[in-house]
Scaffold this motif. Structure first.
Motif, mmCIF file in Angstrom:
data_model
loop_
_atom_site.group_PDB
_atom_site.id
_atom_site.type_symbol
_atom_site.label_atom_id
_atom_site.label_comp_id
_atom_site.label_asym_id
_atom_site.label_seq_id
_atom_site.Cartn_x
_atom_site.Cartn_y
_atom_site.Cartn_z
ATOM 1 N N ALA A 162 0.847 -1.194 0.000
ATOM 2 C CA ALA A 162 0.000 0.000 0.000
ATOM 3 C C ALA A 162 0.885 1.248 0.000
ATOM 4 N N PRO A 163 0.296 2.434 -0.094
ATOM 5 C CA PRO A 163 1.109 3.656 -0.119
ATOM 6 C C PRO A 163 2.035 3.840 1.083
ATOM 7 N N ASP A 164 1.680 3.281 2.232
ATOM 8 C CA ASP A 164 2.519 3.435 3.420
ATOM 9 C C ASP A 164 3.281 2.160 3.765
ATOM 10 N N GLY A 165 3.380 1.235 2.812
ATOM 11 C CA GLY A 165 4.152 0.025 3.060
ATOM 12 C C GLY A 165 3.301 -1.243 3.019
ATOM 13 N N MET A 166 3.836 -2.316 3.602
ATOM 14 C CA MET A 166 3.195 -3.622 3.552
ATOM 15 C C MET A 166 2.098 -3.739 4.605
ATOM 16 N N HIS A 167 0.990 -4.390 4.206
ATOM 17 C CA HIS A 167 -0.124 -4.650 5.120
ATOM 18 C C HIS A 167 -0.550 -6.109 4.997
ATOM 19 N N SER A 168 -1.003 -6.667 6.097
ATOM 20 C CA SER A 168 -1.638 -7.975 6.065
ATOM 21 C C SER A 168 -3.116 -7.783 6.356
ATOM 22 N N ALA A 169 -3.931 -8.715 5.868
ATOM 23 C CA ALA A 169 -5.376 -8.596 6.050
ATOM 24 C C ALA A 169 -6.008 -9.981 5.980
ATOM 25 N N GLU A 170 -7.226 -10.040 6.493
ATOM 26 C CA GLU A 170 -7.960 -11.302 6.527
ATOM 27 C C GLU A 170 -9.434 -11.036 6.300
ATOM 28 N N LEU A 171 -10.058 -11.865 5.473
ATOM 29 C CA LEU A 171 -11.506 -11.798 5.321
ATOM 30 C C LEU A 171 -12.148 -12.517 6.495
ATOM 31 N N THR A 172 -13.127 -11.880 7.124
ATOM 32 C CA THR A 172 -13.793 -12.407 8.314
ATOM 33 C C THR A 172 -15.295 -12.492 8.048
ATOM 34 N N PRO A 173 -16.049 -13.152 8.916
ATOM 35 C CA PRO A 173 -17.504 -13.204 8.734
ATOM 36 C C PRO A 173 -18.164 -11.831 8.694
ATOM 37 N N SER A 174 -17.526 -10.832 9.328
ATOM 38 C CA SER A 174 -18.120 -9.495 9.373
ATOM 39 C C SER A 174 -17.559 -8.558 8.308
ATOM 40 N N GLY A 175 -16.603 -9.037 7.486
ATOM 41 C CA GLY A 175 -16.044 -8.171 6.455
ATOM 42 C C GLY A 175 -14.569 -8.417 6.241
ATOM 43 N N VAL A 176 -13.762 -7.386 6.478
ATOM 44 C CA VAL A 176 -12.310 -7.479 6.305
ATOM 45 C C VAL A 176 -11.622 -6.861 7.511
ATOM 46 N N ALA A 177 -10.629 -7.588 8.041
ATOM 47 C CA ALA A 177 -9.790 -7.087 9.126
ATOM 48 C C ALA A 177 -8.422 -6.755 8.551
#
Length: 265
Positions: free
Chosen positions: A101-116
């Motif tokens: 991303a513009p500010d560097g590396m990000h991790s993320a996970e799809l969850t039952p409520s959306g995205v974390a």
């Protein structure tokens, strides 16, 4: 001469974005007037910003984010959550990812409520009188107010965004109140130059300020577009393991015909 652009429209708690699969690099990022046109709510598709998904050899994909004024911008939390859902839709990822991303590396996970989405660590928080200023991927000025009833976020936000300190580079401005045991948040965004229904990096900034004041490591904030949750671990003066979580929705997809009426488009 005309050309077609295929796009997708997503929103995260009302913060809406045009997403384009640009893995073939056919969309030229220097065309600021075109991006501004696409984001225009009267003459274009309409959005708070435009996001390009591109290839990179450093992660699953790369996120390029532009404000609705057409300019390349800093990190967008809700936009980051939307592009993760977009990458899942395109079959690029499964349920977890790392992206650039513009500010560097990000991790993320799809969850039952959306995205974390994991945000960058924050350690520098400046107190400005009774207010606070910090960078959570984008700069944010956080001001505590008594109530949002009859409160004008746009005019009050402009006073801070265009003051002597921030006039040149700009800042996002967040107003937070606690009413009926609910944390209410409104945001004036630079680049959009208006109130948005939600702001991911602003929600994180506000949650961190509240954490400084109340000691809680998990906050639930109510924006105009919905509820976002922020959790973190405070270690000394630093906030680490910051997670922004909330719903994401693909609203529609389509093609827009661009007529080259001027050299800018």
């Amino acid at each position: 001469m005309t050309r077609k652009i295929f796009f997708y429209k997503y929103h995260g708690t009302g913060n809406d974005f045009i997403l384009i699969d640009n893995r073939d690099f056919s969309f030229h990022i220097e065309n600021n007037e075109l991006i501004k046109h696409l984001c225009h709510r009267r003459f274009g598709i309409g959005a708070d910003g435009l996001i390009l998904l591109e290839n990179t050899n450093k992660a699953d994909f790369k996120m390029q984010y532009f404000n609705s004024d057409g300019n390349l911008s800093s990190m967008c939390g809700n936009g980051g959550r939307c592009i993760v859902a977009f990458a899942k839709y395109l079959g690029i990822i499964d349920n977890t990812t790392q992206f650039l991303a513009p500010d560097g590396m990000h991790s993320a996970e799809l969850t039952p409520s959306g995205v974390a989405l994991q945000m960058k660590d924050v350690s520098q928080i400046e107190q400005v009188g009774q207010d606070f200023y910090l960078d959570t991927g984008s700069p944010h000025y956080v001001k505590l107010i008594d109530s949002h009833e009859n409160f004008d976020t746009v005019s009050e936000g402009q006073k801070i965004r265009y003051n002597n300190r921030f006039n040149k580079v700009g800042t996002n401005v967040n107003f937070v109140s606690v009413e009926n045991n609910k944390i209410i948040l409104s945001t004036y965004e630079r680049g959009v130059e208006d109130e948005t229904y939600s702001c991911g990096t602003g929600t994180v900034a506000t949650a961190i300020v509240l954490g400084l004041l109340n000691g809680k490591e998990e906050q639930e904030l109510h924006t105009k577009g919905g509820i976002l949750k922020v959790s973190y671990t405070k270690k000394g003066e630093a906030f680490k393991n910051i997670i922004l979580e909330g719903p994401v929705e693909q609203v529609f997809q389509g093609e827009i015909l661009i007529k080259n009426r001027s050299k800018q488009l």
